[in-house]
Enzyme design. Structure first.
Site, PDB file in Angstrom:
ATOM      1  N   THR A  61      31.458 -11.197  18.731  1.00 51.79           N
ATOM      2  CA  THR A  61      32.432 -12.366  19.052  1.00 51.79           C
ATOM      3  C   THR A  61      33.092 -12.569  17.990  1.00 51.79           C
ATOM      4  O   THR A  61      32.488 -12.591  16.624  1.00 51.79           O
ATOM      5  CB  THR A  61      31.279 -13.483  19.428  1.00 51.79           C
ATOM      6  OG1 THR A  61      30.440 -13.113  20.176  1.00 51.79           O
ATOM      7  CG2 THR A  61      32.301 -14.610  19.948  1.00 51.79           C
ATOM      8  N   ARG A  72      26.860 -12.526  34.093  1.00 56.08           N
ATOM      9  CA  ARG A  72      26.040 -12.674  32.999  1.00 56.08           C
ATOM     10  C   ARG A  72      27.178 -13.613  31.989  1.00 56.08           C
ATOM     11  O   ARG A  72      28.378 -13.199  31.635  1.00 56.08           O
ATOM     12  CB  ARG A  72      25.767 -11.609  32.149  1.00 56.08           C
ATOM     13  CG  ARG A  72      25.016 -11.882  30.813  1.00 56.08           C
ATOM     14  CD  ARG A  72      25.908 -11.515  29.611  1.00 56.08           C
ATOM     15  NE  ARG A  72      25.162 -11.871  28.171  1.00 56.08           N
ATOM     16  CZ  ARG A  72      25.962 -11.926  27.052  1.00 56.08           C
ATOM     17  NH1 ARG A  72      27.145 -11.839  26.988  1.00 56.08           N
ATOM     18  NH2 ARG A  72      25.256 -11.747  26.008  1.00 56.08           N
ATOM     19  N   GLY A  93      27.192 -15.088  28.237  1.00 56.81           N
ATOM     20  CA  GLY A  93      26.510 -15.174  26.789  1.00 56.81           C
ATOM     21  C   GLY A  93      26.565 -16.453  26.092  1.00 56.81           C
ATOM     22  O   GLY A  93      26.976 -17.395  26.497  1.00 56.81           O
ATOM     23  N   ASP A  94      26.448 -16.307  24.790  1.00 54.05           N
ATOM     24  CA  ASP A  94      26.379 -17.531  23.838  1.00 54.05           C
ATOM     25  C   ASP A  94      27.985 -17.897  23.642  1.00 54.05           C
ATOM     26  O   ASP A  94      28.112 -19.123  23.188  1.00 54.05           O
ATOM     27  CB  ASP A  94      25.641 -17.345  22.825  1.00 54.05           C
ATOM     28  CG  ASP A  94      26.268 -16.035  21.917  1.00 54.05           C
ATOM     29  OD1 ASP A  94      26.847 -15.165  22.281  1.00 54.05           O
ATOM     30  OD2 ASP A  94      25.949 -15.947  20.622  1.00 54.05           O
ATOM     31  N   GLY A 107      25.999 -12.126  17.708  1.00 52.29           N
ATOM     32  CA  GLY A 107      24.902 -11.309  17.903  1.00 52.29           C
ATOM     33  C   GLY A 107      24.393 -11.364  19.407  1.00 52.29           C
ATOM     34  O   GLY A 107      25.264 -11.369  20.298  1.00 52.29           O
ATOM     35  N   ASP A 108      22.994 -11.137  19.658  1.00 48.94           N
ATOM     36  CA  ASP A 108      22.479 -10.949  20.971  1.00 48.94           C
ATOM     37  C   ASP A 108      22.488 -12.407  21.359  1.00 48.94           C
ATOM     38  O   ASP A 108      21.553 -13.137  21.382  1.00 48.94           O
ATOM     39  CB  ASP A 108      21.025 -10.558  20.676  1.00 48.94           C
ATOM     40  CG  ASP A 108      20.603 -10.082  22.150  1.00 48.94           C
ATOM     41  OD1 ASP A 108      21.132 -10.699  23.083  1.00 48.94           O
ATOM     42  OD2 ASP A 108      19.401  -9.430  22.157  1.00 48.94           O
TER      43      ASP A 108
END
Ligand code: NAG
Ligand code: NAG
Length: 376
Positions: free
Chosen positions: A241, A269, A271-272, A293-294
């Site tokens: 990101t 989905r 994500g953050d 990151g994840d």
């Protein structure tokens, strides 16, 4: 200092085996406290330059919010790493969707879009949500309709020849790796259905009702545990990101993010990236944070909220960054991620886990963007 103290040096080395600490120059991450300052995840130099051009002179047009929009838009246009903007990170259906967030640290207003289809200007859509609605987050095709109704270009095909090729190769590889767990059938493209280890006859009966046969249990025995195969596929080029923080000449803070999410994600989905406090957070009173990151793991911990609140309580940026990452690593030792922290004195630092992280900085004592490497 470390040279004259072998114990300290050893301590630092041991620390570095577990943690990566952002160090610029000889370990001094001190900034001079003179605004403006722009910080971004990764060596996204053009994005930082674009933001810097907006805030360097100050004045009406030079707000932190405008700078964040300029910086993230630059990354969307350049398709930074293929993970920001259109043309990257195809989902299981081969489609690219976008997530973005912007936050005004003066008013604590936030605008965000998630899983937005067919519109490429994600950060601008987020800004429209912030400035023209009383909402914080719009999703999916409704975010698309909103963005187009407010004047952004679309509907646009967000796929590129590269994203389609990547997706075709993945299909040919039986859709591996993927983000599913505890499902059957294993090792191919689905459709999937849930499986669990039947612990008692009642549950077994329930599973039978759902049409899952004993044969399927046995065939998939090796996959009854979560495989976590996606952890291995998380890396800088399929899962990150742009997260940017700006403090303008007036001392106002803004943060923003833009991403096309995780490659081969399950459609829907989020994500953050568009989650405030996870991918980014900022408050004029304290400073700012950006994360990458994840995201599926990181959003469970709101690491950027943690960083900003730790700094509010007096922690230095580096300590706050390390603390936020360590909270995640204690529960998920295999997670991959990083944060940068920036306080109101202009001091910046980074921390990461599982990969080498880089972030970019431009402040008034630099002639151009500087990239700081945070090594494992
Ligand atoms: C800019 O950042 C560097 C460290 O990267 C720091 O040494 C310098 O003092 C900062 N300048 C200002 C004006 O904050
Ligand atoms: C979108 O673009 C991709 C790649 O350029 C192409 O393969 C695909 O057919 C396009 N989709 C539509 C609906 O036009």
């Amino acid at each position: 200092m470390a040279r004259s103290n072998p114990g300290l040096l050893l301590g630092l080395l041991l620390l570095r085996l577990n943690w990566c600490l952002g160090v610029d120059g000889g370990g001094a991450e001190e900034g001079g406290g003179v605004f403006p300052v722009v910080v971004s995840t990764w060596p996204f130099r053009e994005a930082v330059r674009a933001a810097w051009d907006v805030v360097k002179t100050g004045g009406a047009g030079g707000s932190a919010v405008d700078a964040v929009v300029a910086g993230c838009s630059a990354c969307e246009e350049l398709r930074c790493d293929g993970t920001v903007g259109p043309g990257g990170s195809p989902d299981e259906d081969g489609e690219t969707t976008l997530d973005a967030l912007i936050m005004n640290g003066k008013t604590m207003e936030i605008g965000a879009v998630a899983a937005m289809r067919y519109v490429k200007d994600a950060i601008m859509a987020a800004k429209l949500v912030m400035e023209h609605t009383g909402h914080t987050l719009l999703v999916g095709e409704k975010a698309t309709s909103f963005a187009i109704s407010m004047g952004l270009a679309g509907p646009t095909n967000l796929s590129s020849p590269e994203s389609i090729e990547k997706w075709s190769n993945w299909r040919q590889n039986n859709c591996q790796p993927n983000f599913w767990k505890n499902v059957a059938p294993a090792g191919n493209c689905g459709p999937y259905h849930p499986i669990n280890i039947p612990k008692d006859p009642v549950k077994s009966a329930v599973w039978e009702n759902q049409g899952i046969t004993c044969q399927e249990w046995l065939e998939n025995d090796n996959l009854l545990e979560p495989t976590n195969s996606h952890f291995n596929s998380v890396n800088r080029h399929n899962h990150d990101t742009i997260s940017m923080a700006v403090i303008d000449k007036m001392g106002h803070v803004a943060v923003g993010t833009s991403t096309n999410g995780a490659t081969f994600k399950i459609p829907g989905r989020v994500g953050d990236g568009p989650i405030p406090g996870s991918s980014a957070y900022g408050d004029d009173e304290v400073g700012a944070c950006g994360a990458t990151g994840d995201g599926d793991i990181m959003m469970r911990f709101l690491p950027c909220y943690q960083v900003v609140e730790s700094m509010r309580l007096g922690m230095e940026p580096r300590d706050a960054a390390v603390d936020a990452i360590s909270r995640i690593a204690r529960k998920y030792p295999d997670f991959v991620g990083a944060v940068f922290a920036l306080n109101k004195k202009g001091v910046h630092a980074g921390a990461c886990h599982g990969w080498t992280f880089q972030y970019s900085v431009r402040n008034s004592s630099m002639l151009d963007v500087e990239v700081i490497t945070v090594t494992p």
